[in-house]
Design an enzyme around this catalytic site. Structure first.
Site, PDB file in Angstrom:
ATOM      1  N   ASN A   1       0.861  -1.269   0.277  1.00 38.05           N
ATOM      2  CA  ASN A   1      -0.013   0.055  -0.063  1.00 38.05           C
ATOM      3  C   ASN A   1       0.932   1.141   0.008  1.00 38.05           C
ATOM      4  O   ASN A   1       1.405   1.595   1.102  1.00 38.05           O
ATOM      5  CB  ASN A   1      -0.865   0.072   1.097  1.00 38.05           C
ATOM      6  CG  ASN A   1      -1.920   0.967   1.445  1.00 38.05           C
ATOM      7  OD1 ASN A   1      -1.750   2.184   0.508  1.00 38.05           O
ATOM      8  ND2 ASN A   1      -2.814   1.087   2.399  1.00 38.05           N
TER       9      ASN A   1
ATOM     10  N   HIS B   1     -12.885   3.005  -0.321  1.00 37.02           N
ATOM     11  CA  HIS B   1     -12.931   1.987   0.661  1.00 37.02           C
ATOM     12  C   HIS B   1     -13.703   0.737   0.252  1.00 37.02           C
ATOM     13  O   HIS B   1     -14.341  -0.206   0.968  1.00 37.02           O
ATOM     14  CB  HIS B   1     -13.688   2.336   1.910  1.00 37.02           C
ATOM     15  CG  HIS B   1     -13.084   3.441   2.767  1.00 37.02           C
ATOM     16  ND1 HIS B   1     -13.962   4.436   3.190  1.00 37.02           N
ATOM     17  CD2 HIS B   1     -11.857   3.950   3.142  1.00 37.02           C
ATOM     18  CE1 HIS B   1     -13.211   5.362   3.764  1.00 37.02           C
ATOM     19  NE2 HIS B   1     -11.800   5.016   3.677  1.00 37.02           N
TER      20      HIS B   1
ATOM     21  N   GLU C   1      -7.910  -5.071   4.753  1.00 45.83           N
ATOM     22  CA  GLU C   1      -8.128  -4.915   3.584  1.00 45.83           C
ATOM     23  C   GLU C   1      -6.804  -5.711   2.694  1.00 45.83           C
ATOM     24  O   GLU C   1      -6.958  -6.039   1.886  1.00 45.83           O
ATOM     25  CB  GLU C   1      -7.794  -3.323   3.434  1.00 45.83           C
ATOM     26  CG  GLU C   1      -9.137  -2.658   3.685  1.00 45.83           C
ATOM     27  CD  GLU C   1      -9.140  -1.131   3.763  1.00 45.83           C
ATOM     28  OE1 GLU C   1      -9.304  -0.594   2.741  1.00 45.83           O
ATOM     29  OE2 GLU C   1      -8.679  -0.626   4.693  1.00 45.83           O
TER      30      GLU C   1
ATOM     31  N   ARG D   1      -2.433  -2.118  -3.581  1.00 45.80           N
ATOM     32  CA  ARG D   1      -3.801  -1.169  -3.145  1.00 45.80           C
ATOM     33  C   ARG D   1      -3.561  -0.059  -4.226  1.00 45.80           C
ATOM     34  O   ARG D   1      -2.610   0.639  -4.379  1.00 45.80           O
ATOM     35  CB  ARG D   1      -3.764  -0.703  -1.789  1.00 45.80           C
ATOM     36  CG  ARG D   1      -5.055   0.068  -1.643  1.00 45.80           C
ATOM     37  CD  ARG D   1      -4.867   0.690  -0.243  1.00 45.80           C
ATOM     38  NE  ARG D   1      -6.147   1.293  -0.164  1.00 45.80           N
ATOM     39  CZ  ARG D   1      -6.055   2.499   0.403  1.00 45.80           C
ATOM     40  NH1 ARG D   1      -5.098   3.194   1.093  1.00 45.80           N
ATOM     41  NH2 ARG D   1      -7.591   3.162   0.480  1.00 45.80           N
TER      42      ARG D   1
ATOM     43  N   ARG E   1     -12.009  16.031   7.945  1.00 45.14           N
ATOM     44  CA  ARG E   1     -12.758  16.288   6.303  1.00 45.14           C
ATOM     45  C   ARG E   1     -14.163  16.708   6.719  1.00 45.14           C
ATOM     46  O   ARG E   1     -14.837  15.919   7.557  1.00 45.14           O
ATOM     47  CB  ARG E   1     -12.911  15.277   5.215  1.00 45.14           C
ATOM     48  CG  ARG E   1     -11.716  14.852   4.935  1.00 45.14           C
ATOM     49  CD  ARG E   1     -11.474  13.927   3.675  1.00 45.14           C
ATOM     50  NE  ARG E   1     -10.483  13.156   3.233  1.00 45.14           N
ATOM     51  CZ  ARG E   1     -10.118  11.797   3.309  1.00 45.14           C
ATOM     52  NH1 ARG E   1     -11.263  11.003   3.790  1.00 45.14           N
ATOM     53  NH2 ARG E   1      -9.048  11.163   3.268  1.00 45.14           N
TER      54      ARG E   1
END
Ligand code: AMP
Length: 398
Positions: free
Chosen positions: A7, A179, A385, A90, A240
């Site tokens: 990743n 996601h 993941e 990823r 965010r």
């Protein structure tokens, strides 16, 4: 087969070596501060975590350290690179080009590059990771697993914005969602736990981490998700803003003398629960402590966060004409019992009977949180993941 999962970010690179048959993690670690001074952390399964400073001017040196650590006599877990059968990368943004994972070829790299504009911080870094691995492991198959791919099943009514159609045609401005690997992994796992066919369920997944999104999974397919063209839309997140009245941008920009970059920084870095709590923290552990100590802004931040999640659950129950199960996952979803309790306090009308006792103190463990007989079942399912990427990689390479 052993799969190396990578990743790769702009200045960091996380990795795990996974035995794809037993699904055991053989070793993992992270290279940080790439291009600055370089910090390498490595941990073989059952062994000590080692941290060391290593010069890493580029991602190639970082991957060199990873491969050396995995194969050396002292800390290694394989005797040579030949024992690494494939690499799973990823990838953040596959645009409309990738609806599933792919074996990486020159053509695929070009197509990913064409999506760079949609994820200027992430996609170029993902590609650098691919190229560094290609250089050091020639001939080893590489697979790209995209965060956006799972959501490519959304219908146009969910992905189109109320904007001039030409922006979609010219610039591909639409909802993509993120996601996806996590939403797919935990929704499948929920079906297994319920012993129900995945393609006959209405599932709402709440991936609540520092970045957070909710997805409606109807009959095993994503039909709507809260993140949009970028990960800024939807839930209130760590830093965010999530959904706001778009006119706020012009209003604040005028008041504060900000240009578009300044405004985007406010929305991405200074907002969310961090912003609402008056800059206290984006971490829910800090917000919980402060809330329990009576800090009003921290309490409001947590309430706003949970309320927004509940509103999305309501919206997605409507989108699917019902819901069978609701799944909490990622850092906050797996660990924060207060947030889960707050969210579920809005869901009685749907038929959720929430078990407060089971919820209390539950952290990082798969568990059902609804009472027996609850019309809608509620679960905590830890996401993984890396394992999802290893599975996809093995499926394609075999
Ligand atoms: P993620 O992005 O999935 O790694 O989630 C990271 C976030 O999870 C952190 O910023 C925290 O807000 C939250 N988190 C992690 N551990 C806990 C915990 N024990 N209790 C509450 N929140 C937690």
């Amino acid at each position: 087969m052993n799969v190396l999962v990578i990743n790769c970010g702009s200045s960091s690179l996380k990795f795990q070596l996974i035995d794809a048959e037993s699904e055991k993690v053989m070793a993992k670690g992270i290279c940080e501060r790439i291009g600055i001074d370089g910090q390498f952390t490595y941990q073989p399964a059952g062994g000590e975590k080692e941290k060391s400073a290593k010069p890493m001017p580029t991602h190639t040196e970082a991957i060199q350290y990873v491969l050396e650590a995995l194969t050396n006599d002292k800390t290694g877990v394989v005797s040579s690179l030949d024992e690494i059968g494939a690499v799973g990368h990823r990838m953040v943004h596959g645009g409309e080009k990738f609806a599933s994972s792919v074996v990486i070829t020159e053509e695929v790299k070009k197509a990913v590059e064409e999506c760079n504009e949609l994820a200027p911080l992430h996609n170029p870094a993902n590609l650098i990771g691919v190229e560094a691995c290609e250089k050091l492991m020639p001939g080893t198959p590489m697979v790209g697993v995209f965060d956006t791919a799972f959501h490519q099943t959304m219908p146009a009514r969910a992905y189109m914005y109320g904007l001039p159609y030409e922006y979609y045609e010219k610039y591909k401005v639409r909802r993509y969602g993120f996601h996806g690997t996590s939403h797919s992994f935990v929704s499948k796992r929920a079906a297994e736990v319920m012993e129900k066919p995945y393609d006959q369920l209405k599932t709402i997944v709440c991936h609540l981490g520092n970045g957070a999104s909710v997805t409606a999974v109807l009959n095993g397919k994503s039909v709507d998700t809260s993140m949009g063209l970028t990960p800024l839309e939807g839930l209130v997140m760590g830093t965010r803003s999530g959904d706001i009245d778009p006119a706020i941008m012009e209003f604040i920009a005028h008041k504060e003398g900000l240009d578009i970059d300044g405004m985007m920084k406010v929305l991405n870095k200074d907002s969310g629960v961090y912003g609402i709590s008056g800059g206290l923290s984006s971490d829910f552990r800090d917000l919980t402590d402060a809330s329990l100590a009576g800090d009003k802004k921290a309490q409001t931040a947590m309430e706003v966060f949970s309320y927004r999640v509940a509103k999305y659950i309501g919206a997605y129950a409507a989108a699917m004409n019902g819901v069978d199960d609701i799944v909490f996952t990622a850092g906050i979803g797996e660990n924060d019992d207060i947030v889960r309790s707050q969210v579920c306090s809005y869901l009685g009308y749907l038929g959720v009977e929430f078990d407060e006792e089971k919820n209390k103190g539950l952290r990082g463990k798969e568990e059902e949180l609804s009472k027996p007989g609850s019309k809608v079942r509620v679960f905590v399912i830890p996401t993984n993941e890396e394992l999802a990427i290893a599975r996809e990689t093995m499926a394609l390479v075999k």
